[in-house]
Scaffold this motif. Sequence first.
Motif: not given
Length: 278
Positions: A251-265
């Motif tokens: 959630n923290a990276y959902k809007r700010s960093d697409k790749c970081m969000n991808e990693f945690f997914k």
Amino acid sequence: MHSYEMTIAMKKLILLLLLTTTSLWAKPVVLVSYYDPFANAPFNNSETVAKALQGKISDSVTIKLCRLNTVFDKAYAQIEDCIKALKERPVMVIGLGEAFCGVKVEIAARNYDKTKGPDNEGNERNGEIIRNAPANISMRYPLPQMYCSLTPDDRSELQVSNSAGSFVCNNTAYQLNHYHPDLQFGFIHVPSHNCRDLGKKNEYAVRVLTTMISKGVEYLSTQFLVSPNTPHTSNELRMPILKNEIYGMRNAYKRSDKCMNEFFKKTVGVDERGFWSF
């Protein structure tokens, strides 16, 4: 000040400048460990990949290698000796081991040995590694940043694992994380020696690890954090390994960093069903 005293002072200043200049230009050291052949195999592919990395990364990073026996507890003692033998503190320590036919980056190790066959000295285990220690311990290395240094195609092939297994790899990783929490240490599994098209698989492994290690060193050397809630030399944070922690990072990276969000997914908590559950 007398001329003699001025000469001594000048020599001290020059020495200080030389030492400072040397330290500024010295290449950071990364220790990479690998295992010896297991169960009469002709070779252990972690050695092949480790030596290829040493030849590949040379411009900005010095790779030091550490050979470990595939033996419970002995491997941990050996990697500890390798760290102590270094002339300078390593920026990062990366453990390599064999597993299936791809590349898996580990976020955690488990306080449990469970063998399905003996190690190279005939030892079999079924129980805690360290009595009364936490059931799981997270790795401390900038894995999200290392992951995001890769191309989308390379990221798609990379697996993010929540357990380093239950054999010697996990035993070594758990003990090093437990006894040396200050180290930037992570564990990565590379293709096994008996995989088909091993040469092609190793090309991928060496390519992604070269990029990831270079990025990890670069990130750990920076003073200003882009991602202050992930492991760095300036903090004591470790990789999040629980479901709620991981969801929070998504959630923290959902809007700010697409790749970081991808990693945690792609990351599964140790309290969820996922890779290498047992």
